[in-house]
Design an enzyme around this catalytic site. Structure first.
Site, mmCIF file in Angstrom:
data_model
loop_
_atom_site.group_PDB
_atom_site.id
_atom_site.type_symbol
_atom_site.label_atom_id
_atom_site.label_comp_id
_atom_site.label_asym_id
_atom_site.label_seq_id
_atom_site.Cartn_x
_atom_site.Cartn_y
_atom_site.Cartn_z
ATOM 1 N N LYS A 229 96.122 -64.015 3.763
ATOM 2 C CA LYS A 229 94.737 -63.861 2.882
ATOM 3 C C LYS A 229 94.840 -64.630 1.707
ATOM 4 O O LYS A 229 94.063 -65.402 1.364
ATOM 5 C CB LYS A 229 94.359 -62.551 2.753
ATOM 6 C CG LYS A 229 94.131 -61.780 4.182
ATOM 7 C CD LYS A 229 93.706 -60.262 4.164
ATOM 8 C CE LYS A 229 93.774 -59.522 5.396
ATOM 9 N NZ LYS A 229 93.520 -58.070 5.093
ATOM 10 N N GLN B 17 93.737 -52.963 1.313
ATOM 11 C CA GLN B 17 94.310 -53.178 2.669
ATOM 12 C C GLN B 17 94.634 -51.900 3.190
ATOM 13 O O GLN B 17 95.257 -50.808 2.832
ATOM 14 C CB GLN B 17 95.856 -54.037 2.313
ATOM 15 C CG GLN B 17 96.483 -54.641 3.505
ATOM 16 C CD GLN B 17 95.746 -55.444 4.292
ATOM 17 O OE1 GLN B 17 95.119 -56.418 4.042
ATOM 18 N NE2 GLN B 17 95.882 -55.293 5.651
ATOM 19 N N ASP C 171 85.108 -56.510 3.538
ATOM 20 C CA ASP C 171 85.755 -56.174 4.772
ATOM 21 C C ASP C 171 84.755 -55.609 5.784
ATOM 22 O O ASP C 171 84.701 -55.402 6.938
ATOM 23 C CB ASP C 171 86.712 -55.136 4.624
ATOM 24 C CG ASP C 171 88.306 -55.746 4.844
ATOM 25 O OD1 ASP C 171 88.363 -56.581 5.856
ATOM 26 O OD2 ASP C 171 89.027 -55.088 4.329
#
Ligand code: GUN
Length: 282
Positions: A52, A96, A119
């Protein structure tokens, strides 16, 4: 059989995104900024985060990792997030997953300002998806839809079987496919006679988390296969699909690696850019 080359398509889309960001920087706009929060040191998370950050940098997004010890308290983490929410130079905050057990995942995801929820995991953003409203979608489902679109695969009227019902992949991709007028069946660990469903599927989204789970005998000829799995098997990365055998029956199939994975990262970067445009009133 046509290979759905997620790596190639993601590179093309990342380059298009880079061009847009370059133009903004030339026009003296601020740089889009992503913060990734990691708790602990999960090896799979380390590798996803690396990708990422690397791809963010390539397209001109300023990405930083805030890494905390496994034993950070929920209160400490919530305080960190509330400071990031207030910082106007930050467009997206990504926590995460998975988080250690002592942290309430839902509470932490919902503490992110939904306009920085890159997200698409915030309750508000997932609610928007289920109301068919414009929203930031979770990156993997969005990346899958982008990949199907890039190959001009129309899902309207298809029997789509989604295996897996997670909040991250199975559930949201089912809704996105339904919105595109597919007939969607969601299968999961309690499904009786999974093979009955997969045998009748025109499109299968495999998001199970078990290496080489979907085998040739479970699919019909001409099926479209999207493999979301990333499993380590004898030092090799393999998907949830027995690729070598299933590919002989498929019309389209994603490889693992270089299929859905890079499309997910691309969708994440595109999400960050969408949030940036909102923040900058562009
Ligand atoms: N862990 C596994 N997949 C994901 C993802 O898409 N986003 C985050 N934040 N964590 C994950």
């Amino acid at each position: 059989m046509i290979l759905l080359d997620g790596l190639k398509i993601s590179k093309k889309r990342n380059e298009e995104l880079k061009d847009k960001i370059d133009k903004l920087i030339l026009a003296n706009k601020r740089q889009p900024k992503l913060i990734i929060i990691q708790v602990g040191n999960n090896p799979a998370s380390n590798s996803y985060i690396k990708s990422k950050i690397k791809n963010s940098t390539l397209v001109g997004i300023d990405a930083s990792l805030l890494k905390y010890e496994e034993d950070i308290t929920e209160e400490e983490l919530l305080n960190k997030i509330s400071l990031l929410n207030l910082d106007h130079s930050i467009d997206g905050i990504l926590v995460q997953l998975p988080l250690p057990k002592h942290l309430n995942e839902r509470k932490i995801l919902d503490s992110i300002n939904y306009l920085k929820d890159v997200d698409g995991f915030h309750t508000y953003n997932s609610g928007l998806l289920f109301q068919k409203q414009r929203a930031i979608h979770a990156a993997t489902p969005e990346g899958i839809i982008n990949l199907l679109n890039e190959y001009k695969i129309k899902v309207e009227g298809l029997n789509a079987v989604v295996i897996g019902r997670s909040n991250i992949v199975g559930f949201p991709i089912s809704k996105l496919l339904l919105d595109l007028n597919a007939t969607v069946t969601i299968c999961h660990s309690k499904t009786k006679n999974l093979k009955f469903h997969t045998k009748h599927a025109d499109l299968i989204i495999a998001a199970i988390g078990k290496p080489l789970f979907l085998t040739k005998d479970m699919v019909k000829k001409g099926v479209i296969i999207i493999d979301v799995g990333i499993n380590r098997l004898e030092e090799k990365l393999v998907g949830d699909v027995d690729f070598e055998n299933v590919k002989t029956k498929a019309s389209y199939i994603t490889p693992v690696p270089k299929g859905v994975g890079p499309m997910t990262v691309n969708a994440l970067l595109e999400n960050l850019y969408k949030l940036y445009l909102i923040h900058e009133n562009l």
